[in-house]
Design a protein around this motif. Structure first.
Motif, PDB file in Angstrom:
ATOM      1  N   LYS A   8       3.676   7.917  -1.143  1.00  0.00           N
ATOM      2  CA  LYS A   8       2.234   8.139  -1.001  1.00  0.00           C
ATOM      3  C   LYS A   8       1.621   6.826  -0.508  1.00  0.00           C
ATOM      4  O   LYS A   8       1.826   5.776  -1.117  1.00  0.00           O
ATOM      5  CB  LYS A   8       1.626   8.542  -2.346  1.00  0.00           C
ATOM      6  N   THR A   9       0.880   6.892   0.599  1.00  0.00           N
ATOM      7  CA  THR A   9       0.337   5.685   1.219  1.00  0.00           C
ATOM      8  C   THR A   9      -1.160   5.585   0.998  1.00  0.00           C
ATOM      9  O   THR A   9      -1.891   6.571   1.162  1.00  0.00           O
ATOM     10  CB  THR A   9       0.640   5.684   2.730  1.00  0.00           C
ATOM     11  N   TYR A  10      -1.604   4.385   0.638  1.00  0.00           N
ATOM     12  CA  TYR A  10      -3.037   4.111   0.497  1.00  0.00           C
ATOM     13  C   TYR A  10      -3.582   3.735   1.872  1.00  0.00           C
ATOM     14  O   TYR A  10      -3.199   2.710   2.441  1.00  0.00           O
ATOM     15  CB  TYR A  10      -3.250   2.979  -0.503  1.00  0.00           C
ATOM     16  N   ILE A  11      -4.467   4.554   2.415  1.00  0.00           N
ATOM     17  CA  ILE A  11      -5.023   4.339   3.750  1.00  0.00           C
ATOM     18  C   ILE A  11      -6.500   3.996   3.632  1.00  0.00           C
ATOM     19  O   ILE A  11      -7.271   4.731   3.008  1.00  0.00           O
ATOM     20  CB  ILE A  11      -4.821   5.581   4.636  1.00  0.00           C
ATOM     21  N   THR A  12      -6.886   2.886   4.240  1.00  0.00           N
ATOM     22  CA  THR A  12      -8.273   2.433   4.199  1.00  0.00           C
ATOM     23  C   THR A  12      -8.997   2.835   5.491  1.00  0.00           C
ATOM     24  O   THR A  12      -8.362   3.199   6.475  1.00  0.00           O
ATOM     25  CB  THR A  12      -8.330   0.904   4.026  1.00  0.00           C
ATOM     26  N   PRO A  13     -10.332   2.760   5.512  1.00  0.00           N
ATOM     27  CA  PRO A  13     -11.085   3.100   6.731  1.00  0.00           C
ATOM     28  C   PRO A  13     -10.743   2.140   7.870  1.00  0.00           C
ATOM     29  O   PRO A  13     -10.281   1.018   7.635  1.00  0.00           O
ATOM     30  CB  PRO A  13     -12.549   2.939   6.287  1.00  0.00           C
ATOM     31  N   LEU A  63      -9.087  -0.006  15.043  1.00  0.00           N
ATOM     32  CA  LEU A  63      -8.137   1.099  15.145  1.00  0.00           C
ATOM     33  C   LEU A  63      -7.961   1.759  13.784  1.00  0.00           C
ATOM     34  O   LEU A  63      -8.143   1.127  12.743  1.00  0.00           O
ATOM     35  CB  LEU A  63      -6.780   0.586  15.648  1.00  0.00           C
ATOM     36  N   SER A  64      -7.569   3.009  13.793  1.00  0.00           N
ATOM     37  CA  SER A  64      -7.348   3.743  12.552  1.00  0.00           C
ATOM     38  C   SER A  64      -6.161   3.169  11.779  1.00  0.00           C
ATOM     39  O   SER A  64      -5.194   2.662  12.361  1.00  0.00           O
ATOM     40  CB  SER A  64      -7.088   5.216  12.865  1.00  0.00           C
ATOM     41  N   ASN A  65      -6.228   3.257  10.466  1.00  0.00           N
ATOM     42  CA  ASN A  65      -5.116   2.853   9.609  1.00  0.00           C
ATOM     43  C   ASN A  65      -4.185   4.018   9.280  1.00  0.00           C
ATOM     44  O   ASN A  65      -3.287   3.880   8.452  1.00  0.00           O
ATOM     45  CB  ASN A  65      -5.644   2.239   8.297  1.00  0.00           C
ATOM     46  N   ASP A  66      -4.428   5.146   9.905  1.00  0.00           N
ATOM     47  CA  ASP A  66      -3.625   6.335   9.663  1.00  0.00           C
ATOM     48  C   ASP A  66      -2.772   6.638  10.900  1.00  0.00           C
ATOM     49  O   ASP A  66      -3.309   6.827  11.991  1.00  0.00           O
ATOM     50  CB  ASP A  66      -4.550   7.519   9.362  1.00  0.00           C
ATOM     51  N   PRO A  67      -1.441   6.684  10.832  1.00  0.00           N
ATOM     52  CA  PRO A  67      -0.627   6.471   9.627  1.00  0.00           C
ATOM     53  C   PRO A  67      -0.463   5.002   9.271  1.00  0.00           C
ATOM     54  O   PRO A  67      -0.195   4.652   8.146  1.00  0.00           O
ATOM     55  CB  PRO A  67       0.717   7.093  10.012  1.00  0.00           C
ATOM     56  N   SER A  68      -0.588   4.106  10.289  1.00  0.00           N
ATOM     57  CA  SER A  68      -0.581   2.667  10.029  1.00  0.00           C
ATOM     58  C   SER A  68      -1.167   1.968  11.249  1.00  0.00           C
ATOM     59  O   SER A  68      -1.037   2.469  12.386  1.00  0.00           O
ATOM     60  CB  SER A  68       0.833   2.149   9.762  1.00  0.00           C
ATOM     61  N   PRO A  69      -1.802   0.815  11.055  1.00  0.00           N
ATOM     62  CA  PRO A  69      -2.397   0.107  12.203  1.00  0.00           C
ATOM     63  C   PRO A  69      -1.341  -0.342  13.214  1.00  0.00           C
ATOM     64  O   PRO A  69      -1.571  -0.285  14.422  1.00  0.00           O
ATOM     65  CB  PRO A  69      -3.113  -1.086  11.563  1.00  0.00           C
ATOM     66  N   GLY A  70      -0.166  -0.770  12.726  1.00  0.00           N
ATOM     67  CA  GLY A  70       0.894  -1.201  13.638  1.00  0.00           C
ATOM     68  C   GLY A  70       1.369  -0.081  14.533  1.00  0.00           C
ATOM     69  O   GLY A  70       1.643  -0.286  15.726  1.00  0.00           O
ATOM     70  N   TYR A  71       1.456   1.132  13.995  1.00  0.00           N
ATOM     71  CA  TYR A  71       1.877   2.290  14.788  1.00  0.00           C
ATOM     72  C   TYR A  71       0.856   2.578  15.881  1.00  0.00           C
ATOM     73  O   TYR A  71       1.215   2.879  17.026  1.00  0.00           O
ATOM     74  CB  TYR A  71       2.045   3.515  13.884  1.00  0.00           C
ATOM     75  N   ASN A  72      -0.419   2.471  15.551  1.00  0.00           N
ATOM     76  CA  ASN A  72      -1.458   2.769  16.536  1.00  0.00           C
ATOM     77  C   ASN A  72      -1.519   1.704  17.627  1.00  0.00           C
ATOM     78  O   ASN A  72      -1.801   2.020  18.792  1.00  0.00           O
ATOM     79  CB  ASN A  72      -2.809   2.917  15.832  1.00  0.00           C
ATOM     80  N   ILE A  73      -1.232   0.452  17.270  1.00  0.00           N
ATOM     81  CA  ILE A  73      -1.114  -0.593  18.293  1.00  0.00           C
ATOM     82  C   ILE A  73       0.046  -0.273  19.226  1.00  0.00           C
ATOM     83  O   ILE A  73      -0.051  -0.404  20.449  1.00  0.00           O
ATOM     84  CB  ILE A  73      -0.922  -1.976  17.642  1.00  0.00           C
ATOM     85  N   GLU A  74       1.167   0.155  18.655  1.00  0.00           N
ATOM     86  CA  GLU A  74       2.344   0.498  19.466  1.00  0.00           C
ATOM     87  C   GLU A  74       2.029   1.587  20.487  1.00  0.00           C
ATOM     88  O   GLU A  74       2.442   1.507  21.653  1.00  0.00           O
ATOM     89  CB  GLU A  74       3.489   0.945  18.553  1.00  0.00           C
ATOM     90  N   GLN A  75       1.292   2.610  20.074  1.00  0.00           N
ATOM     91  CA  GLN A  75       0.975   3.709  20.983  1.00  0.00           C
ATOM     92  C   GLN A  75       0.056   3.237  22.114  1.00  0.00           C
ATOM     93  O   GLN A  75       0.216   3.644  23.269  1.00  0.00           O
ATOM     94  CB  GLN A  75       0.332   4.871  20.222  1.00  0.00           C
ATOM     95  N   ASN A  89       0.808  -1.229   0.000  1.00  0.00           N
ATOM     96  CA  ASN A  89       0.000   0.000   0.000  1.00  0.00           C
ATOM     97  C   ASN A  89       0.839   1.277   0.000  1.00  0.00           C
ATOM     98  O   ASN A  89       0.290   2.365  -0.031  1.00  0.00           O
ATOM     99  CB  ASN A  89      -0.960   0.005   1.194  1.00  0.00           C
ATOM    100  N   LYS A  90       2.180   1.143   0.049  1.00  0.00           N
ATOM    101  CA  LYS A  90       3.037   2.329  -0.061  1.00  0.00           C
ATOM    102  C   LYS A  90       3.587   2.432  -1.472  1.00  0.00           C
ATOM    103  O   LYS A  90       4.164   1.471  -1.993  1.00  0.00           O
ATOM    104  CB  LYS A  90       4.213   2.272   0.920  1.00  0.00           C
ATOM    105  N   LEU A  91       3.418   3.591  -2.082  1.00  0.00           N
ATOM    106  CA  LEU A  91       3.990   3.879  -3.387  1.00  0.00           C
ATOM    107  C   LEU A  91       5.169   4.815  -3.159  1.00  0.00           C
ATOM    108  O   LEU A  91       5.009   5.902  -2.611  1.00  0.00           O
ATOM    109  CB  LEU A  91       2.941   4.539  -4.274  1.00  0.00           C
ATOM    110  N   GLY A  92       6.366   4.389  -3.549  1.00  0.00           N
ATOM    111  CA  GLY A  92       7.548   5.204  -3.285  1.00  0.00           C
ATOM    112  C   GLY A  92       8.461   5.307  -4.486  1.00  0.00           C
ATOM    113  O   GLY A  92       8.643   4.333  -5.225  1.00  0.00           O
TER     114      GLY A  92
END
Length: 328
Positions: free
Chosen positions: A24-29, A172-184, A6-9
């Motif tokens: 540019k990252t594709y973020i889903t709901p 949890l939100s996918n913005d900026p990424s689900p893994g980041y939000n789990i970490e927080q 989902n990351k375009l770089g």
């Protein structure tokens, strides 16, 4: 050009220096993952804008480019194909050689190269034991006798996929990424829940842990566990599995360096746990931040540059994509 998920770089490198690294990252709901077709549509919609930004930031003209590199695999088929088509088109328009790069090797080579000027990021890891942890890959890798060798890997889903899918359970939100939000959330967890710990020799398994959490989350929340507690417990368990297998590979290879690459490698708790293990063994840990940890074009550019400098060339008919392209 990188677009395996989902990351375009798109990144530009000159003599080991990063001139641009646009993404540019594709973020889903919340509660949803990203599907191949929608992800490819996102890449198609944005790739020319990202390309223009990368060239503008670098100050490089197409005539100055030596070689165009793209992710050949592994990854999701439709996004890979979308980016590969653009890479082939640019190679023809600008009359440049084209190289397909292994995404996994791109990650490792980016951080091993001592010439890359990236501030506080990794420089100088000579021959590390590599823990590659991302949404699609989980491997313990070392370079021996001129070949990358996998000492351990997941036998089902990747660690990043496990975290992402549990984030969907918690909505949890996918913005900026689900893994980041789990970490927080995990940073605020206090009650540890004992979870299945699945290390099989040098391999790890995450699907059973995920199923265990999926089936019990509602009941656990009613029993007094908070989402923070569950994120904390999941992280502690799966990261302990990764540290265990990495430590055994470190001892087997008689290495004094551990290098963490991949999107999950940004996780500060994983870095902390791995750092403690390294300190106990007299080894050194190399880790990085999100600029180069998650998927980016620079890692493909660096790997391609090293391939090109060593004399590697690809025939046009070999410049395709493959979803299954192993590190070894």
């Amino acid at each position: 050009l990188e677009g395996s998920a989902n990351k375009l770089g798109i990144g530009v490198i000159k003599d080991g220096q990063v001139l641009s690294n646009c993404r540019k990252t594709y973020i889903t709901p919340p509660g949803e993952g990203f599907l191949p077709r929608e992800t490819a549509e996102h890449h198609r919609k944005n790739i020319l804008h990202v390309l223009k930004d990368a060239l503008d930031q670098s100050g490089i003209k197409p005539s100055e480019i030596d070689v165009i590199c793209y992710t050949k695999g592994p990854g999701m088929g439709a996004p890979l194909a979308c980016v590969a088509v653009v890479a082939r088109t640019l190679a023809q328009l600008w009359n440049k050689p084209l190289l397909g790069v292994n995404h996994c090797i791109g990650r490792i080579l980016l951080f091993k190269n001592t010439d890359i000027e990236m501030g506080r990021l990794i420089t100088g890891a000579k021959n590390p034991t590599v823990l590659y942890v991302s949404g699609g890959n989980t491997q313990v890798v070392a370079y021996l006798r001129q070949k990358y060798r996998i000492f351990g890997e997941t036998i089902d889903i990747a660690v990043g996929n496990c975290l992402d899918r549990f984030a969907r359970v918690l909505k949890l939100s996918n913005d900026p990424s689900p893994g980041y939000n789990i970490e927080q959330l995990a940073k605020k967890g206090k009650k540890y829940l004992e979870l299945p710990y699945c290390v099989k020799g040098m391999d790890v398994s995450f699907s059973g842990i995920l199923t265990y959490m999926e089936e019990r989350t509602d009941k656990l929340l009613k029993d007094g566990y908070t989402p923070e507690d569950l994120c904390f417990s999941l992280q502690e368990t799966i990261f302990a599995m990764l540290v265990e297998t990495t430590e055994r590979a470190l001892a087997h290879c008689n290495s004094q360096e551990v290098l963490i690459v991949g999107g999950v490698g940004c996780n500060e708790r994983l870095q902390e746990m791995m750092g403690q293990m390294c300190e106990e063994r007299g080894a050194k840990l190399f880790a990085t931040d999100e600029r180069f940890c998650i998927d980016n074009g620079v890692m493909i550019a660096q790997a391609g540059a090293e391939m090109f400098a060593s004399g590697t060339r690809m025939k046009w008919e070999d410049c395709f994509i493959t979803q299954r392209y192993r590190t070894d």
